[in-house]
Write a protein that holds these residues in place. Sequence first.
Motif, PDB file in Angstrom:
ATOM      1  N   UNK A 139       8.656   9.029   8.793  1.00  0.00           N
ATOM      2  CA  UNK A 139       7.360   9.920   9.208  1.00  0.00           C
ATOM      3  C   UNK A 139       6.301   9.030   9.867  1.00  0.00           C
ATOM      4  N   UNK A 140       6.322   8.044   9.963  1.00  0.00           N
ATOM      5  CA  UNK A 140       5.375   7.157  10.967  1.00  0.00           C
ATOM      6  C   UNK A 140       4.596   6.196  10.325  1.00  0.00           C
ATOM      7  N   UNK A 141       4.596   5.925   9.058  1.00  0.00           N
ATOM      8  CA  UNK A 141       3.679   4.960   8.232  1.00  0.00           C
ATOM      9  C   UNK A 141       4.262   3.719   8.711  1.00  0.00           C
ATOM     10  N   UNK A 142       3.383   2.728   8.338  1.00  0.00           N
ATOM     11  CA  UNK A 142       3.730   1.312   8.519  1.00  0.00           C
ATOM     12  C   UNK A 142       3.944   0.555   7.244  1.00  0.00           C
ATOM     13  N   UNK A 143       5.123  -0.117   7.366  1.00  0.00           N
ATOM     14  CA  UNK A 143       5.583  -0.835   6.097  1.00  0.00           C
ATOM     15  C   UNK A 143       5.230  -2.356   6.436  1.00  0.00           C
ATOM     16  N   UNK A 144       4.177  -2.670   5.569  1.00  0.00           N
ATOM     17  CA  UNK A 144       3.856  -4.174   5.703  1.00  0.00           C
ATOM     18  C   UNK A 144       4.307  -5.232   4.669  1.00  0.00           C
ATOM     19  N   UNK A 145       4.948  -4.839   3.714  1.00  0.00           N
ATOM     20  CA  UNK A 145       5.509  -5.388   2.732  1.00  0.00           C
ATOM     21  C   UNK A 145       6.745  -4.678   1.987  1.00  0.00           C
ATOM     22  N   UNK A 146       7.741  -5.477   1.746  1.00  0.00           N
ATOM     23  CA  UNK A 146       8.691  -4.866   0.894  1.00  0.00           C
ATOM     24  C   UNK A 146       9.537  -3.675   1.613  1.00  0.00           C
ATOM     25  N   UNK A 198       0.951   1.583   4.765  1.00  0.00           N
ATOM     26  CA  UNK A 198      -0.240   1.546   5.666  1.00  0.00           C
ATOM     27  C   UNK A 198       0.019   2.882   6.413  1.00  0.00           C
ATOM     28  N   UNK A 199      -1.589   3.348   6.885  1.00  0.00           N
ATOM     29  CA  UNK A 199      -1.690   4.372   7.671  1.00  0.00           C
ATOM     30  C   UNK A 199      -0.709   5.784   7.724  1.00  0.00           C
ATOM     31  N   UNK A 200      -0.732   5.771   6.007  1.00  0.00           N
ATOM     32  CA  UNK A 200      -0.128   7.130   5.365  1.00  0.00           C
ATOM     33  C   UNK A 200      -0.938   8.183   5.580  1.00  0.00           C
ATOM     34  N   UNK A 201      -0.442   9.497   5.829  1.00  0.00           N
ATOM     35  CA  UNK A 201      -1.371  10.833   6.122  1.00  0.00           C
ATOM     36  C   UNK A 201      -0.798  11.676   5.377  1.00  0.00           C
ATOM     37  N   UNK A 202      -1.685  12.692   5.242  1.00  0.00           N
ATOM     38  CA  UNK A 202      -1.388  13.746   4.026  1.00  0.00           C
ATOM     39  C   UNK A 202      -0.179  14.475   4.230  1.00  0.00           C
ATOM     40  N   UNK A 203       0.438  14.544   5.341  1.00  0.00           N
ATOM     41  CA  UNK A 203       1.846  15.220   5.442  1.00  0.00           C
ATOM     42  C   UNK A 203       2.927  14.474   5.268  1.00  0.00           C
ATOM     43  N   UNK A 204       2.752  13.027   4.804  1.00  0.00           N
ATOM     44  CA  UNK A 204       3.880  12.257   4.424  1.00  0.00           C
ATOM     45  C   UNK A 204       3.976  12.310   3.143  1.00  0.00           C
ATOM     46  N   UNK A 205       5.539  11.783   2.847  1.00  0.00           N
ATOM     47  CA  UNK A 205       6.071  11.998   1.451  1.00  0.00           C
ATOM     48  C   UNK A 205       5.161  11.233   0.420  1.00  0.00           C
ATOM     49  N   UNK A 206       5.168   9.906   0.882  1.00  0.00           N
ATOM     50  CA  UNK A 206       4.143   9.139  -0.378  1.00  0.00           C
ATOM     51  C   UNK A 206       2.766   9.392  -0.475  1.00  0.00           C
TER      52      UNK A 206
END
Length: 457
Positions: free
Chosen positions: A322-329, A346-354
């Motif tokens: 959905x567009x978030x950045x995975x910095x670890x793992x 990182x950069x998780x937004x309100x419309x994203x799963x997590x």
Amino acid sequence: MLKAVNPATGETVRETSLDSEADVNAKIEASVAAFQKWKKTSFAERAKLLKSVAAYMREHVETLAPIMTEEMGKPIKEAHGEVAKSALCADHYADHAEGYLSRQVLESDASLSYVQHLPIGPILGILPWNAPFWLAFRFAAPSLMAGNTCLMKHDPHVPGCAEAIVECFAKAGAPEGLFQALYLETPSVEAVIRDDRIRGVSFTGSSKGGSAVAGIAGSAIKPAVLELGGSDPSIVLADADLDKATDVLTLSRIINAGQSCIAAKRIIIEESIYDKVEALMREKLSALKVGDPRETTTDVGAIARPDLRDQLHRQVQTTISEGADCLLGGELPDGDGYFYPVTLLSNVKPDMCAFNEETFGPVAVLVRARDADHALELANDTRYGLAASIWTDTDRGEAMASSIDTGQVSINGIVKTDPRLPSGGTKASGLGRELGPHGILEFVNAQQVWIGPAKPA
């Protein structure tokens, strides 16, 4: 048959026979019989037993703690702490129950009018696997000190923990029937909730499970306390002590491999310090050791079950897509056991799963906020309302607390449960309160007593 599987190895470590319908009936009958005597005991007599249980646990921590590590993967250093905290809960209610339940005099037209708090009968505790000892004592210690008896339906995956908790009471000299475990698959518990001899229900678990329990208990007209899921926000503002905040948030996110309802899940960071907090979180999370929970050097153990790990991985991968950045793992490891790497999104937004779903594992989620008002808006943008933390100037944080729709708020400190303080949620995170003076009042009859003659008009 209840089967316990070591999540670090995938091997079956224990099998326990299920209770038959006759077994359940006998245990409920024993609980009712024990209640008829226990309700007449003094607070001092009840406290003596709870103190003995606490002492037994402290003396046998080296045998009790490894059962948790074996059955649900809790790192051994955390398992020792859980046994100690459970003993503290027993001691706390032994020391304070009488004061919490003291007679409350209320002025009226009576010569004397007051409320007294009376026990109601057998209380059923329906418990999850993630804190097997602590959640048992959080439910049982106040109930027993109030004069009730307890039946515990523990999670099917931790039968050894259930057996060990029952043994703690037996070794401390508890009367027969006072505290018992029911060994049942989850679908079988509805009949127990509906049984007229059960007078109240304490449930800890998912919001879905809590909704089902609440519906059953409500239709049977009996009280229920529900401690459910959470997507807990932690707000970090520009005037916070960033080093301390990130130390605590790192710990909060990975306790019990992140499998905690009140863990920091959505870390909401003011824009001007976002990059600095991101760098600190990445540094501190990457230093953690994932591995064998039996080793004292392990920081993060295994996820309790393979289906839970699969669910967590789905949430991570969906959020990345959905567009978030995975910095670890973020990748499933090879090898035995149900391990999951410490992950930073990182950069998780309100419309994203997590952001919207509860993540039950070592996954930290970073969210940008324009300012403090926007951070509050993001914090409340969830169906959950269990707990929150705010990292800022103390006075400012205290002023903000009432604007967060959660059952508890910590200012510049870790969110935790404490026997001295009430705990519980709002919205989909639950009903009622546990612990502190509020928790013990959930399963008592607040009986009004009016004594005449009436005062002259």
